[in-house]
Write a protein that holds these residues in place. Structure first.
Motif, PDB file in Angstrom:
ATOM      1  N   SER A   6       3.724  39.759   8.132  1.00  0.00           N
ATOM      2  CA  SER A   6       5.061  40.169   7.715  1.00  0.00           C
ATOM      3  C   SER A   6       6.054  39.825   8.826  1.00  0.00           C
ATOM      4  N   LYS A   7       6.918  38.850   8.557  1.00  0.00           N
ATOM      5  CA  LYS A   7       7.908  38.461   9.563  1.00  0.00           C
ATOM      6  C   LYS A   7       8.941  39.568   9.765  1.00  0.00           C
ATOM      7  N   SER A   8       9.158  40.401   8.729  1.00  0.00           N
ATOM      8  CA  SER A   8      10.111  41.500   8.918  1.00  0.00           C
ATOM      9  C   SER A   8       9.492  42.567   9.834  1.00  0.00           C
ATOM     10  N   VAL A  28      21.525  27.710   9.348  1.00  0.00           N
ATOM     11  CA  VAL A  28      20.969  29.055   9.255  1.00  0.00           C
ATOM     12  C   VAL A  28      19.509  28.916   8.831  1.00  0.00           C
ATOM     13  N   VAL A  29      18.687  29.843   9.288  1.00  0.00           N
ATOM     14  CA  VAL A  29      17.258  29.775   8.991  1.00  0.00           C
ATOM     15  C   VAL A  29      16.936  30.841   7.944  1.00  0.00           C
ATOM     16  N   ILE A  30      16.256  30.415   6.863  1.00  0.00           N
ATOM     17  CA  ILE A  30      15.861  31.353   5.804  1.00  0.00           C
ATOM     18  C   ILE A  30      14.336  31.385   5.799  1.00  0.00           C
ATOM     19  N   LYS A  31      13.778  32.584   5.934  1.00  0.00           N
ATOM     20  CA  LYS A  31      12.317  32.714   6.047  1.00  0.00           C
ATOM     21  C   LYS A  31      11.760  33.681   5.021  1.00  0.00           C
ATOM     22  N   ALA A  32      10.716  33.254   4.325  1.00  0.00           N
ATOM     23  CA  ALA A  32       9.943  34.199   3.516  1.00  0.00           C
ATOM     24  C   ALA A  32       9.217  35.115   4.485  1.00  0.00           C
ATOM     25  N   GLY A  70       7.091  28.559   4.528  1.00  0.00           N
ATOM     26  CA  GLY A  70       8.092  29.555   4.169  1.00  0.00           C
ATOM     27  C   GLY A  70       9.354  29.581   5.008  1.00  0.00           C
ATOM     28  N   VAL A  71       9.589  28.543   5.829  1.00  0.00           N
ATOM     29  CA  VAL A  71      10.786  28.531   6.675  1.00  0.00           C
ATOM     30  C   VAL A  71      11.686  27.361   6.283  1.00  0.00           C
ATOM     31  N   ILE A  72      12.934  27.650   5.952  1.00  0.00           N
ATOM     32  CA  ILE A  72      13.877  26.580   5.601  1.00  0.00           C
ATOM     33  C   ILE A  72      15.057  26.643   6.560  1.00  0.00           C
ATOM     34  N   ILE A  73      15.371  25.502   7.151  1.00  0.00           N
ATOM     35  CA  ILE A  73      16.556  25.420   8.021  1.00  0.00           C
ATOM     36  C   ILE A  73      17.640  24.732   7.202  1.00  0.00           C
ATOM     37  N   ALA A  74      18.654  25.497   6.812  1.00  0.00           N
ATOM     38  CA  ALA A  74      19.710  24.951   5.963  1.00  0.00           C
ATOM     39  C   ALA A  74      20.892  24.538   6.824  1.00  0.00           C
ATOM     40  N   LEU A  92      17.207  36.257   6.974  1.00  0.00           N
ATOM     41  CA  LEU A  92      18.204  35.275   7.409  1.00  0.00           C
ATOM     42  C   LEU A  92      18.190  35.361   8.915  1.00  0.00           C
ATOM     43  N   GLU A  93      18.129  34.190   9.556  1.00  0.00           N
ATOM     44  CA  GLU A  93      17.949  34.216  11.000  1.00  0.00           C
ATOM     45  C   GLU A  93      18.890  33.223  11.676  1.00  0.00           C
ATOM     46  N   GLU A  94      19.350  33.629  12.818  1.00  0.00           N
ATOM     47  CA  GLU A  94      20.179  32.778  13.680  1.00  0.00           C
ATOM     48  C   GLU A  94      19.380  31.527  14.057  1.00  0.00           C
ATOM     49  N   PHE A  95      19.992  30.364  13.995  1.00  0.00           N
ATOM     50  CA  PHE A  95      19.338  29.109  14.382  1.00  0.00           C
ATOM     51  C   PHE A  95      19.310  28.993  15.904  1.00  0.00           C
ATOM     52  N   LEU A  96      18.140  28.714  16.442  1.00  0.00           N
ATOM     53  CA  LEU A  96      17.996  28.554  17.892  1.00  0.00           C
ATOM     54  C   LEU A  96      17.783  27.090  18.213  1.00  0.00           C
ATOM     55  N   ASP A  97      18.495  26.611  19.213  1.00  0.00           N
ATOM     56  CA  ASP A  97      18.391  25.219  19.616  1.00  0.00           C
ATOM     57  C   ASP A  97      17.595  25.158  20.911  1.00  0.00           C
ATOM     58  N   GLU A 134      13.623  23.564  22.885  1.00  0.00           N
ATOM     59  CA  GLU A 134      12.318  22.928  22.750  1.00  0.00           C
ATOM     60  C   GLU A 134      11.269  24.012  22.527  1.00  0.00           C
ATOM     61  N   GLU A 135      10.367  23.761  21.578  1.00  0.00           N
ATOM     62  CA  GLU A 135       9.363  24.778  21.237  1.00  0.00           C
ATOM     63  C   GLU A 135       8.130  24.683  22.123  1.00  0.00           C
ATOM     64  N   ALA A 136       7.449  25.810  22.274  1.00  0.00           N
ATOM     65  CA  ALA A 136       6.148  25.832  22.949  1.00  0.00           C
ATOM     66  C   ALA A 136       5.310  26.937  22.341  1.00  0.00           C
ATOM     67  N   HIS A 183       3.503  19.658  17.266  1.00  0.00           N
ATOM     68  CA  HIS A 183       4.501  18.725  16.693  1.00  0.00           C
ATOM     69  C   HIS A 183       4.518  19.010  15.203  1.00  0.00           C
ATOM     70  N   LYS A 184       5.518  19.761  14.742  1.00  0.00           N
ATOM     71  CA  LYS A 184       5.442  20.303  13.375  1.00  0.00           C
ATOM     72  C   LYS A 184       5.875  19.314  12.288  1.00  0.00           C
ATOM     73  N   ARG A 185       6.792  18.393  12.625  1.00  0.00           N
ATOM     74  CA  ARG A 185       7.292  17.488  11.575  1.00  0.00           C
ATOM     75  C   ARG A 185       6.312  16.344  11.346  1.00  0.00           C
ATOM     76  N   VAL A 208      11.445  34.339  21.052  1.00  0.00           N
ATOM     77  CA  VAL A 208      10.286  34.250  20.165  1.00  0.00           C
ATOM     78  C   VAL A 208      10.743  33.855  18.764  1.00  0.00           C
ATOM     79  N   LEU A 209      10.112  32.800  18.210  1.00  0.00           N
ATOM     80  CA  LEU A 209      10.381  32.402  16.819  1.00  0.00           C
ATOM     81  C   LEU A 209       9.490  33.172  15.863  1.00  0.00           C
ATOM     82  N   GLU A 210       8.244  33.363  16.263  1.00  0.00           N
ATOM     83  CA  GLU A 210       7.283  34.015  15.368  1.00  0.00           C
ATOM     84  C   GLU A 210       6.056  34.397  16.171  1.00  0.00           C
ATOM     85  N   PHE A 211       5.276  35.307  15.599  1.00  0.00           N
ATOM     86  CA  PHE A 211       3.948  35.592  16.138  1.00  0.00           C
ATOM     87  C   PHE A 211       2.906  35.182  15.119  1.00  0.00           C
TER      88      PHE A 211
HETATM   89  P1  AMP Z   1       7.932  29.976  12.066  1.00  0.00           P
HETATM   90  O1  AMP Z   1       6.853  29.946  11.013  1.00  0.00           O
HETATM   91  O2  AMP Z   1       8.763  31.201  12.026  1.00  0.00           O
HETATM   92  O3  AMP Z   1       7.457  29.597  13.438  1.00  0.00           O
HETATM   93  O4  AMP Z   1       8.869  28.748  11.698  1.00  0.00           O
HETATM   94  C1  AMP Z   1       8.348  27.450  11.548  1.00  0.00           C
HETATM   95  C2  AMP Z   1       9.205  26.472  12.307  1.00  0.00           C
HETATM   96  O5  AMP Z   1      10.568  26.578  11.890  1.00  0.00           O
HETATM   97  C3  AMP Z   1       9.246  26.739  13.804  1.00  0.00           C
HETATM   98  O6  AMP Z   1       8.175  26.171  14.460  1.00  0.00           O
HETATM   99  C4  AMP Z   1      10.564  26.107  14.176  1.00  0.00           C
HETATM  100  O7  AMP Z   1      10.435  24.707  14.280  1.00  0.00           O
HETATM  101  C5  AMP Z   1      11.433  26.412  12.991  1.00  0.00           C
HETATM  102  N1  AMP Z   1      12.187  27.656  13.195  1.00  0.00           N
HETATM  103  C6  AMP Z   1      11.833  28.910  12.849  1.00  0.00           C
HETATM  104  N2  AMP Z   1      12.763  29.818  13.194  1.00  0.00           N
HETATM  105  C7  AMP Z   1      13.763  29.124  13.777  1.00  0.00           C
HETATM  106  C8  AMP Z   1      15.016  29.487  14.368  1.00  0.00           C
HETATM  107  N3  AMP Z   1      15.442  30.757  14.383  1.00  0.00           N
HETATM  108  N4  AMP Z   1      15.776  28.509  14.897  1.00  0.00           N
HETATM  109  C9  AMP Z   1      15.365  27.215  14.873  1.00  0.00           C
HETATM  110  N5  AMP Z   1      14.212  26.810  14.330  1.00  0.00           N
HETATM  111  C10 AMP Z   1      13.400  27.744  13.789  1.00  0.00           C
END
Ligand code: AMP
Ligand code: GLY
Length: 425
Positions: free
Chosen positions: A102-104, A140-144, A152-156, A184-189, A191-193, A213-215, A281-284
């Protein structure tokens, strides 16, 4: 010693490969496994999501240890059910795995623990979510909120796409129950790790850093996938950042869960964005990453069974993780069409030639053996891992090996670890 590994991807092949080298020489089982795990373990015809099938097998076969790879069985409570049978399992219980399920919930725990993360709001009503868009700006980031197999993550980048994403989740139920609640989540700019930490309930030990490398295509273009390659270590996270990550992200989350009566044991994986204003943190995730594990396992020295046992026993503080200084890289070979609908059942050739390269290991993901041939059965088919004295050498070896493999229509990215090599230069 009998060990069951649950799952059938490259991550599980890498775990089996590491377990097979353990000095205790365990008897290994993998459910359901793939053609690669079949070389080192007995594959069981039980799906990773078939909790009752796994429990029935465990009840009669009494494994000494079960290592759970994917999130679905963790979130469904497999570890709880094994524990009720008196069986030891590596991985969080259902309540703890909810940090991924649950991301919430994850967001709420992060806020309570003071962990740096993107600003977010939670919605179940589409009209309310659309009305809130103005306050987020673009992109803006929309996440299920629930488990959506990485989709379940869309970056619009424009308002129309943002509204369409909200409606697809909350009104058209494209992710089923996983999307009845959204963020609904703030877009973060930045590099991911990926930071994977071993956790024993209260002690934590960081595993070597990595970057996924997700894409699907080079230069991070095209749709998101489960991960097209990884390398370890990730120089975007410098050594001096690690104590901060441990003390401001991993430990506070474990402590916050403990405060709620939830004991976290297993791997806690933090997906991080290194931004200009610090790490967020983007997610756990409640498990090892795929394909990060295929780049991390080749770097771990010594036995892995004592490490898993220490997590279960709450004695991680007594274990010293030994990590090779040599970097490792893994390049994923995917089937034609992936991450959309993809072709299956095609023969894979050249595996032996690829495996003959020094310092290269071929981890199978979506493969099966049919009539003495290895065929593709999944979207991500193989992960070719190489280690070397430096990242450039490892990358060159991984690409030389993958070039020896043929699978009609298959694809792999040519730029795995390129960003790190530039950074090091
Ligand atoms: P997540 O499953 O939450 O990690 O999201 C999958 C991918 O979406 C992440 O690895 C990021 O590339 C991108 N992403 C998720 N949340 C954000 C955010 N708030 N800002 C920018 N990119 C995000
Ligand atoms: N590589 C991303 C994940 O395992 O979730």
């Amino acid at each position: 010693m009998k060990i069951l590994v649950v799952g059938g991807g490259g991550r599980e092949h890498a775990l089996i490969w590491k377990l097979a080298q353990d000095s205790r020489q365990p008897q290994l089982f993998c459910a359901p496994g793939n053609a690669g795990t079949a070389e080192l373990a007995d594959n069981l015809p039980i799906n990773a999501e078939d909790i009752s099938g796994l429990i029935a097998w465990a009840r009669s076969n009494r494994p000494d240890l079960t290592v759970v790879g994917p999130e679905a069985p963790l979130c469904a409570g497999l570890v709880d059910e094994l524990s009720q049978l008196g069986l030891r399992a590596f991985g969080p219980n259902k309540a703890a795995a909810n940090i991924e399920g649950s991301k919430s919930f994850a967001k709420e725990v992060m806020l309570a623990a003071g962990v740096p993360t993107a600003h977010a709001e939670i919605f179940t009503d589409a009209t309310a979510a659309v009305a809130a868009l103005d306050s987020f700006g673009l992109p803006v980031v929309i996440k299920a909120s629930g488990l959506a197999a990485g989709k379940g993550v869309i970056i619009a980048t424009n308002r129309a796409d943002a509204e369409a994403a909200i409606r697809s989740m909350l009104l058209q139920n494209v992710f089923g129950n996983a999307g009845t609640e959204i963020l609904l989540e703030e877009f973060l700019d930045g590099e991911e790790a990926s930071i994977l930490a071993l956790v024993d309930g209260h002690n934590v030990a960081l595993l070597p850093t990595s970057q996924d490398h997700k894409r699907i295509f080079d230069n991070d273009t095209g749709p998101n996938t489960g991960g097209m390659g990884a390398y370890s270590p990730a120089p975007v996270v410098s050594d001096d950042m690690l104590p901060t990550i441990r003390d401001t992200i991993i430990l506070p989350v474990v402590a916050e869960l403990a405060k709620r009566g939830i004991t976290y044991k297993g791997v806690l994986y933090a997906g991080l964005m290194v931004t200009k204003t610090g790490i967020k943190v983007l997610e756990f995730n409640a498990r090892f990453g795929d394909p990060e594990t295929q780049a991390i396992m080749p770097r771990l020295e010594g036995d892995i069974i004592p490490v898993f046992e220490a997590c279960i026993n709450g004695t991680l503080n007594t274990v010293k993780l030994s990590v090779s200084p040599n970097p490792a890289v893994t390049v994923v070979l995917s089937a034609k069409g992936y991450p959309g609908s993809y072709e299956k059942g095609l023969p894979i050739n050249g595996l032996n030639d690829a495996a003959a390269f020094d310092n290269v290991t071929i981890f199978h993901s979506g493969t099966a053996r049919r009539d003495n041939r290895i065929i593709s059965v999944g979207g991500r088919v193989l992960a070719v891992s190489a280690s070397g004295p430096d990242l450039s050498t490892a990358v060159a070896d991984a690409y030389a090996a993958i070039a020896a493999i043929s699978l009609e229509g298959s694809h792999y990215r040519r730029d795995i670890a390129a960003r790190a090599i530039n950074r090091i230069k």
